[in-house]
Design an enzyme around this catalytic site. Structure first.
Site, PDB file in Angstrom:
ATOM      1  N   SER A 155       0.832  -1.379   0.134  1.00  0.00           N
ATOM      2  CA  SER A 155       0.229   0.115  -0.155  1.00  0.00           C
ATOM      3  C   SER A 155       0.941   1.130   0.450  1.00  0.00           C
ATOM      4  O   SER A 155       2.138   0.547   0.256  1.00  0.00           O
ATOM      5  CB  SER A 155      -1.312  -0.297   1.794  1.00  0.00           C
ATOM      6  OG  SER A 155      -0.259   0.157   2.217  1.00  0.00           O
TER       7      SER A 155
ATOM      8  N   ASP B 239      -0.409  -1.264  -3.825  1.00  0.00           N
ATOM      9  CA  ASP B 239      -2.072  -1.606  -3.547  1.00  0.00           C
ATOM     10  C   ASP B 239      -2.651  -0.324  -3.426  1.00  0.00           C
ATOM     11  O   ASP B 239      -2.125   0.605  -2.612  1.00  0.00           O
ATOM     12  CB  ASP B 239      -2.139  -2.328  -1.967  1.00  0.00           C
ATOM     13  CG  ASP B 239      -3.874  -3.080  -1.798  1.00  0.00           C
ATOM     14  OD1 ASP B 239      -4.544  -2.409  -2.853  1.00  0.00           O
ATOM     15  OD2 ASP B 239      -4.121  -2.799  -0.648  1.00  0.00           O
TER      16      ASP B 239
ATOM     17  N   GLU C 299     -10.693   0.505  -9.965  1.00  0.00           N
ATOM     18  CA  GLU C 299     -11.403   0.566  -9.394  1.00  0.00           C
ATOM     19  C   GLU C 299     -12.914   0.694  -9.512  1.00  0.00           C
ATOM     20  O   GLU C 299     -13.141   2.090  -9.537  1.00  0.00           O
ATOM     21  CB  GLU C 299     -11.649   0.479  -7.612  1.00  0.00           C
ATOM     22  CG  GLU C 299     -12.210  -0.040  -6.282  1.00  0.00           C
ATOM     23  CD  GLU C 299     -12.290   0.287  -5.305  1.00  0.00           C
ATOM     24  OE1 GLU C 299     -10.880   0.179  -5.153  1.00  0.00           O
ATOM     25  OE2 GLU C 299     -13.379   0.016  -4.121  1.00  0.00           O
TER      26      GLU C 299
ATOM     27  N   HIS D  23     -13.032  -3.426   4.056  1.00  0.00           N
ATOM     28  CA  HIS D  23     -11.949  -3.831   5.014  1.00  0.00           C
ATOM     29  C   HIS D  23     -11.974  -3.613   5.971  1.00  0.00           C
ATOM     30  O   HIS D  23     -12.354  -3.202   6.929  1.00  0.00           O
ATOM     31  CB  HIS D  23     -10.952  -3.005   4.102  1.00  0.00           C
ATOM     32  CG  HIS D  23     -10.659  -2.125   2.330  1.00  0.00           C
ATOM     33  ND1 HIS D  23     -11.354  -2.037   1.834  1.00  0.00           N
ATOM     34  CD2 HIS D  23     -10.362  -3.125   2.062  1.00  0.00           C
ATOM     35  CE1 HIS D  23     -10.698  -1.574   0.454  1.00  0.00           C
ATOM     36  NE2 HIS D  23      -9.692  -2.892   0.553  1.00  0.00           N
ATOM     37  N   GLY D  24     -10.821  -4.603   6.363  1.00  0.00           N
ATOM     38  CA  GLY D  24     -10.328  -4.499   7.952  1.00  0.00           C
ATOM     39  C   GLY D  24     -11.345  -5.328   8.150  1.00  0.00           C
ATOM     40  O   GLY D  24     -11.667  -6.856   7.444  1.00  0.00           O
TER      41      GLY D  24
ATOM     42  N   HIS E 123     -11.769  -7.276  -3.315  1.00  0.00           N
ATOM     43  CA  HIS E 123     -10.913  -5.893  -1.754  1.00  0.00           C
ATOM     44  C   HIS E 123     -11.384  -7.071  -0.497  1.00  0.00           C
ATOM     45  O   HIS E 123     -12.964  -6.946  -0.723  1.00  0.00           O
ATOM     46  CB  HIS E 123     -11.059  -4.752  -1.701  1.00  0.00           C
ATOM     47  CG  HIS E 123      -9.552  -4.382  -2.763  1.00  0.00           C
ATOM     48  ND1 HIS E 123      -8.716  -3.540  -2.978  1.00  0.00           N
ATOM     49  CD2 HIS E 123      -9.789  -4.069  -3.771  1.00  0.00           C
ATOM     50  CE1 HIS E 123      -8.058  -2.955  -3.442  1.00  0.00           C
ATOM     51  NE2 HIS E 123      -7.990  -3.727  -4.542  1.00  0.00           N
ATOM     52  N   GLY E 124     -10.988  -6.655   0.796  1.00  0.00           N
ATOM     53  CA  GLY E 124     -11.394  -6.921   1.639  1.00  0.00           C
ATOM     54  C   GLY E 124     -12.351  -7.876   2.043  1.00  0.00           C
ATOM     55  O   GLY E 124     -13.057  -8.580   1.905  1.00  0.00           O
TER      56      GLY E 124
ATOM     57  N   SER F   9     -11.025 -10.897   2.789  1.00  0.00           N
ATOM     58  CA  SER F   9     -10.727 -11.413   4.185  1.00  0.00           C
ATOM     59  C   SER F   9     -11.128 -12.212   4.970  1.00  0.00           C
ATOM     60  O   SER F   9     -12.824 -12.245   5.484  1.00  0.00           O
ATOM     61  CB  SER F   9      -9.490 -10.657   5.595  1.00  0.00           C
ATOM     62  OG  SER F   9      -8.586 -10.964   4.789  1.00  0.00           O
TER      63      SER F   9
ATOM     64  N   ASN G 135      -7.656 -10.349  -2.125  1.00  0.00           N
ATOM     65  CA  ASN G 135      -7.350  -8.987  -1.841  1.00  0.00           C
ATOM     66  C   ASN G 135      -6.866  -9.478   0.040  1.00  0.00           C
ATOM     67  O   ASN G 135      -7.870  -9.625   0.380  1.00  0.00           O
ATOM     68  CB  ASN G 135      -7.093  -8.419  -1.872  1.00  0.00           C
ATOM     69  CG  ASN G 135      -6.546  -7.352  -2.802  1.00  0.00           C
ATOM     70  OD1 ASN G 135      -6.640  -8.281  -4.120  1.00  0.00           O
ATOM     71  ND2 ASN G 135      -6.321  -6.050  -2.988  1.00  0.00           N
TER      72      ASN G 135
END
Ligand code: 13P
Length: 313
Positions: free
Chosen positions: A55, A86, A138, A183-184, A215-216, A218, A258
């Site tokens: 990033s 990123d 994006e 994210h997070g 993205h995001g 996890s 990601n």
């Protein structure tokens, strides 16, 4: 420098193979020696292609010379690893990364007006393509916030009706979309919510040849949350995207996934446990090595059980 000096691959090449093979290439973020080697150890052990994601703030943290020095000294399979910026928020930072030797850059204009997003994305593509560097852009807005790389906003799902024209005008090689990830570590209140696969299907139908990026993504392994809390941490109500949903997204043209929060949790969980249980140990190499190994373990698990990218090189 040029990315070929480091024997790196572009994301365009890695993802074209992934789309043909029906798997996804993980983009794991790193920001120091330990996190870089954790990812490369996982890639080498599983023989998986991997995208090393940096990033803007991670680039600032490591510094250009140290970062590129580590890449220069790292052990990985030739033409199987991409180095990717990123969430680049300006043309200038994308240009800077390309000139350092990155093989792929993301311009994140998701919070700009559509016209402005298209204008800068196209400028980045025109510059990057002169050097054979891949470009991710994006459309749509993710919610959530990891740090100052990702702005906290209300989510706006990607409009499937806009993607074809967006890709044509921006000349992007890959497209990040918003279908309900964020994210997070605090993505969801429970792990029962579902991604918008209806939107994903329409996007994939409208741009079948463009690799899509999640993205995001996890999954926020609950074993790490429990361990962090057991050894002095305090993380509440943290839930991610269940692996089955990521696998379904991969079957619908998502080719780059990601992951950063899961690595942070694995790392932090190991550091906390080590320091809590070995109270007289104060050698950072001991606990960092432990943490690196736990992060490698988690990356291997995600490569094998979510991405399906093991043994693809
Ligand atoms: P997570 O916070 O879900 O790991 O997402 C990371 C990411 O998308 C980086 O671009």
């Amino acid at each position: 420098m040029h990315y070929s000096d480091f024997k790196l691959a572009t994301t365009k090449t890695l993802l074209a193979r992934a789309m043909r093979g029906g798997y996804a290439v993980p983009a794991f973020n790193f920001y120091n020696l330990e996190t870089l080697s954790a990812i490369l150890d996982a890639a080498n052990i599983t023989q998986s292609p991997v995208i090393l994601a940096v990033s803007e703030t991670a680039l600032e943290y490591m510094g250009d010379k140290l970062l590129m020095g580590m890449i220069h000294g790292a052990t990985y399979k030739k033409n199987q690893i991409a180095l990717h910026l990123d969430h680049g928020h300006s043309f200038e930072i994308c240009k800077h990364a390309i000139n350092l030797g990155f093989s792929s850059v993301m311009f994140d204009g998701s919070t700009l007006s559509l016209d402005e997003n298209i204008k800068i994305s196209r400028r980045v593509s025109d510059y990057a393509h002169k050097f054979g560097v891949s470009v991710e852009t994006e459309l749509g807005v993710l919610s959530g916030k990891e740090d100052k790389n990702t702005k906290s906003t209300n989510p706006i799902y990607t409009d499937p009706n806009l993607v074809k024209d967006f890709v044509k005008q921006t000349k992007t090689d890959l497209l990040a979309i918003a279908i309900g990830t964020s994210h997070g570590a605090y993505k969801r209140k429970t792990n029962k919510e579902t991604l918008r696969f209806d939107i994903l299907k329409q996007i994939a139908d409208n741009i079948p040849n463009i690799p899509l990026v999640l993205h995001g993504a996890s999954n926020i392994p609950q074993k790490y949350i429990k361990n962090i809390n057991k050894f002095g941490g305090d993380i509440k109500n943290a839930f991610g995207i269940p692996p089955a949903q990521i696998r379904k997204a991969i079957s619908l043209h998502v080719a780059k996934v990601n992951v950063e929060s899961d690595s942070r949790l694995a790392f932090t969980s190991a550091v906390r446990e080590f320091l809590y249980t070995k109270k007289s140990d104060f050698n950072p190499r001991d606990y960092l090595c432990n943490a690196k190994n736990e992060m490698t373990k988690n990356c291997i698990n995600e490569i094998q059980n979510i991405m399906g990218s093991g043994y693809k090189i």
